[in-house]
Enzyme design. Structure first.
Site, mmCIF file in Angstrom:
data_model
loop_
_atom_site.group_PDB
_atom_site.id
_atom_site.type_symbol
_atom_site.label_atom_id
_atom_site.label_comp_id
_atom_site.label_asym_id
_atom_site.label_seq_id
_atom_site.Cartn_x
_atom_site.Cartn_y
_atom_site.Cartn_z
ATOM 1 N N CYS A 66 0.997 -0.792 0.012
ATOM 2 C CA CYS A 66 0.131 -0.237 0.077
ATOM 3 C C CYS A 66 1.189 1.037 0.303
ATOM 4 C CB CYS A 66 -0.662 -0.081 1.225
ATOM 5 S SG CYS A 66 -1.907 1.310 1.050
ATOM 6 N N CYS A 70 0.567 5.067 6.756
ATOM 7 C CA CYS A 70 0.063 4.577 7.987
ATOM 8 C C CYS A 70 0.973 3.586 8.895
ATOM 9 C CB CYS A 70 -1.304 3.777 7.919
ATOM 10 S SG CYS A 70 -2.196 4.552 6.985
ATOM 11 N N CYS A 73 -0.016 0.230 10.337
ATOM 12 C CA CYS A 73 -0.128 -0.828 9.373
ATOM 13 C C CYS A 73 0.620 -1.843 8.491
ATOM 14 C CB CYS A 73 -0.348 0.008 8.393
ATOM 15 S SG CYS A 73 -1.935 -1.353 7.061
ATOM 16 N N CYS A 110 -17.252 -8.061 4.967
ATOM 17 C CA CYS A 110 -15.914 -6.821 4.908
ATOM 18 C C CYS A 110 -14.832 -7.178 3.491
ATOM 19 C CB CYS A 110 -15.682 -6.944 5.994
ATOM 20 S SG CYS A 110 -14.999 -5.237 6.320
ATOM 21 N N CYS A 141 -19.449 -5.627 3.481
ATOM 22 C CA CYS A 141 -18.906 -4.104 3.796
ATOM 23 C C CYS A 141 -17.405 -4.346 2.923
ATOM 24 C CB CYS A 141 -19.288 -4.117 5.564
ATOM 25 S SG CYS A 141 -17.847 -3.152 6.175
ATOM 26 N N CYS A 201 -19.076 2.673 8.536
ATOM 27 C CA CYS A 201 -18.628 2.102 9.844
ATOM 28 C C CYS A 201 -17.381 2.870 10.148
ATOM 29 C CB CYS A 201 -17.627 0.749 9.324
ATOM 30 S SG CYS A 201 -16.798 -0.217 10.099
ATOM 31 N N ARG A 274 -18.460 -2.122 18.182
ATOM 32 C CA ARG A 274 -17.498 -3.154 17.416
ATOM 33 C C ARG A 274 -15.653 -3.647 18.519
ATOM 34 N NH1 ARG A 274 -16.523 -3.351 12.605
ATOM 35 N NH2 ARG A 274 -18.852 -3.652 12.304
HETATM 36 N N1 SAM Z 1 -6.823 0.523 2.950
HETATM 37 C C1 SAM Z 1 -7.719 0.731 3.654
HETATM 38 C C2 SAM Z 1 -7.907 1.629 4.731
HETATM 39 O O1 SAM Z 1 -7.180 2.462 5.456
HETATM 40 O O2 SAM Z 1 -8.751 2.709 4.539
HETATM 41 C C3 SAM Z 1 -8.793 -0.372 4.248
HETATM 42 C C4 SAM Z 1 -8.183 -1.517 5.524
HETATM 43 S S1 SAM Z 1 -7.445 -1.000 6.515
HETATM 44 C C5 SAM Z 1 -6.411 -2.219 7.364
HETATM 45 C C6 SAM Z 1 -8.512 -0.629 7.931
HETATM 46 C C7 SAM Z 1 -8.299 -0.283 9.227
HETATM 47 O O3 SAM Z 1 -7.751 -1.386 9.680
HETATM 48 C C8 SAM Z 1 -7.429 0.768 9.487
HETATM 49 O O4 SAM Z 1 -8.132 2.470 9.058
HETATM 50 C C9 SAM Z 1 -7.137 0.779 10.633
HETATM 51 O O5 SAM Z 1 -7.724 2.087 11.152
HETATM 52 C C10 SAM Z 1 -7.521 -0.797 11.146
HETATM 53 N N2 SAM Z 1 -5.940 -1.196 11.402
HETATM 54 C C11 SAM Z 1 -5.176 -1.929 10.488
HETATM 55 N N3 SAM Z 1 -3.965 -2.052 10.724
HETATM 56 C C12 SAM Z 1 -3.847 -2.549 11.812
HETATM 57 C C13 SAM Z 1 -3.403 -3.033 13.211
HETATM 58 N N4 SAM Z 1 -2.147 -3.241 13.346
HETATM 59 N N5 SAM Z 1 -4.022 -2.934 14.391
HETATM 60 C C14 SAM Z 1 -5.282 -2.873 14.585
HETATM 61 N N6 SAM Z 1 -6.035 -1.801 13.374
HETATM 62 C C15 SAM Z 1 -5.458 -1.605 12.548
HETATM 63 C C1 DTB Z 2 -11.271 -1.809 11.703
HETATM 64 O O1 DTB Z 2 -11.960 -0.713 11.946
HETATM 65 N N1 DTB Z 2 -10.982 -2.747 11.272
HETATM 66 C C2 DTB Z 2 -10.545 -4.361 11.070
HETATM 67 C C3 DTB Z 2 -11.376 -3.689 9.871
HETATM 68 N N2 DTB Z 2 -12.064 -2.007 10.268
HETATM 69 C C4 DTB Z 2 -10.861 -3.574 8.318
HETATM 70 C C5 DTB Z 2 -8.947 -4.292 10.439
HETATM 71 C C6 DTB Z 2 -8.140 -4.381 11.865
HETATM 72 C C7 DTB Z 2 -6.877 -4.872 10.799
HETATM 73 C C8 DTB Z 2 -6.576 -5.405 12.032
HETATM 74 C C9 DTB Z 2 -5.133 -5.739 11.624
HETATM 75 C C10 DTB Z 2 -4.243 -6.434 10.342
HETATM 76 O O2 DTB Z 2 -4.797 -7.609 11.186
HETATM 77 O O3 DTB Z 2 -3.989 -6.687 9.939
HETATM 78 FE FE1 SF4 Z 3 -3.035 0.958 2.906
HETATM 79 FE FE2 SF4 Z 3 -2.889 0.522 5.308
HETATM 80 FE FE3 SF4 Z 3 -3.193 2.496 5.575
HETATM 81 FE FE4 SF4 Z 3 -4.668 0.997 4.828
HETATM 82 S S1 SF4 Z 3 -3.859 0.929 6.769
HETATM 83 S S2 SF4 Z 3 -4.114 2.974 3.808
HETATM 84 S S3 SF4 Z 3 -3.788 -0.831 4.268
HETATM 85 S S4 SF4 Z 3 -1.334 1.441 4.933
#
Ligand code: SAM
Ligand code: DTB
Ligand code: SF4
Length: 340
Positions: A66, A70, A73, A110, A141, A201, A274
């Site tokens: 990506c 973030c 992530c 989702c 979702c 959401c 959630r």
């Molecule tokens: N890429 C898209 C975005 O960020 O809008 C969708 C997928 S992203 C993984 C969705 C959400 O997952 C992020 O906004 C964040 O709040 C959550 N998330 C990502 N990595 C995480 C982690 N290691 N622990 C907890 N929540 C996480």
């Molecule tokens: C959200 O708030 N939590 C979910 C979903 N939206 C997409 C993602 C959690 C991701 C946890 C980190 C991972 O498994 O990579």
């Molecule tokens: Fe990309 Fe992860 Fe950020 Fe979603 S949360 S935009 S997957 S870097």
């Protein structure tokens, strides 16, 4: 009655407010635990079924690589996290996974993609997935990054029920975590989702090194939206190696998590809250307190996107011991005995 003068009392437990301020949120947060829990439970019971938990399932339909930065992530191309980038999955594989999730007790599916925003040709494929998952009789979702108004409208037309797009944290802490897109960008996408008639959401993450004020600031931001998000995911940061958040992360005190869930319930009385990522670190007792404070949704399945989630059998056992009804429980009940 407790002494938080500005906070509405139980006569107003059905009232949806959009005028929260931080001081008021802090005063509630600092109430004696029993008073806070009583308020949260009263509001929960007045607005929702206090003995029911929604079960959602997640699938990463496009993992890693990506362009966003973030700092929490595993899927950001900016960090060396060991997560391999994949291409967008084929529709048939997504539908098979959704069917298995339904059979395992999920009511919502989702689909998540590690994109800054979807390209129109990718959106065609996702729309096909949404149609097919909807046909299985599941709520749909998606979380695909930023959307234009036209893209949101196309997803709605395909049958998308919810779009997940998180604010992640408070406005003050936001740019310590993400620099490649602003909070205002996110608010724009949320507006496009709303305009298209898709349910929102939207929540965030705790445990990244933010202060309690940031967590409350995030809830104030969510609760003061013109309409409350229908779903509010509260994620506890799931540890990922190689990302910047490792340098600041601190797992919140469990009681602080329960208090925050109670605040989410009080401030957004009709929203589904959630308990999202991070349940792998929580004891059964902590999860039980979160349900009592007003959490009424979980992700089931052994993995989230790239990180772990509790085993489904453990979740089924916990909900059963708490007498909480869910599709997970229903899917595990043996068929009713047949009379001869
Ligand atoms: N890429 C898209 C975005 O960020 O809008 C969708 C997928 S992203 C993984 C969705 C959400 O997952 C992020 O906004 C964040 O709040 C959550 N998330 C990502 N990595 C995480 C982690 N290691 N622990 C907890 N929540 C996480
Ligand atoms: C959200 O708030 N939590 C979910 C979903 N939206 C997409 C993602 C959690 C991701 C946890 C980190 C991972 O498994 O990579
Ligand atoms: Fe990309 Fe992860 Fe950020 Fe979603 S949360 S935009 S997957 S870097």
């Amino acid at each position: 009655m407790d002494d938080v003068a500005k906070v509405k009392t139980n006569q107003d437990i059905g009232l949806l407010r959009h005028d929260w301020d931080r001081e008021e949120a802090e005063a509630l947060y600092e109430l004696p635990f029993a008073d806070l829990m009583f308020r949260a439970q009263s509001i929960h019971r007045a607005n929702l079924d206090a003995n029911h938990v929604e079960t959602a399932s997640l699938l990463s339909i496009k993992t890693g690589g990506c362009p966003e930065d973030c700092g929490y992530c595993s899927q950001s191309a900016h960090y060396d996290t060991g997560v391999k980038a994949t291409r967008l999955m084929a529709q048939a594989d997504v539908v098979d996974t959704a069917q298995r999730a339904k059979d395992a007790g999920a009511s919502r599916f989702c689909m998540a993609a590690a994109w800054r925003n979807p390209k129109d040709r990718d959106l065609d494929v996702v729309c096909g997935m949404v149609r097919a998952v909807k046909e299985l009789g599941m709520e749909t979702c998606a979380t695909l990054g930023m959307l234009t108004a036209a893209q949101a409208a196309r997803l709605r037309e395909a049958g998308l029920d919810f779009y997940n797009h998180n604010v992640d944290t408070s406005p003050e802490f936001y740019d310590k975590i993400i620099t490649t897109r602003t909070l205002a960008d996110r608010i724009d996408t949320l507006a496009h989702v709303r305009q298209a008639g898709i349910k929102v959401c939207c929540g965030g993450i705790i445990g990244m090194g933010e202060q309690v004020e940031d967590r409350l600031g995030m809830l104030v931001l969510l609760a003061n939206m013109q309409e409350h998000p229908e779903s509010v995911p509260i994620n506890l940061w799931n540890e990922v190696r190689g990302v910047p958040v490792n340098d600041t992360a601190e797992r919140p005190d469990p009681i602080a998590l329960v208090r925050l869930v109670a605040l989410a319930r009080i401030m957004m009385p009709k929203s589904v809250v959630r308990l999202s990522a991070g349940r792998q670190y929580m004891t059964d007792e902590l999860q039980a307190l979160c349900f009592l404070a007003g959490a009424n949704s979980i992700f089931i399945g052994d993995v989230l996107l790239t990180t772990k989630n509790p085993q489904t059998a453990r979740d089924a056992d916990l909900l059963d011991r708490l007498g909480i009804r869910s599709r997970l429980g229903e899917s595990r009940k043996s068929p009713a005995p047949q009379l001869p």
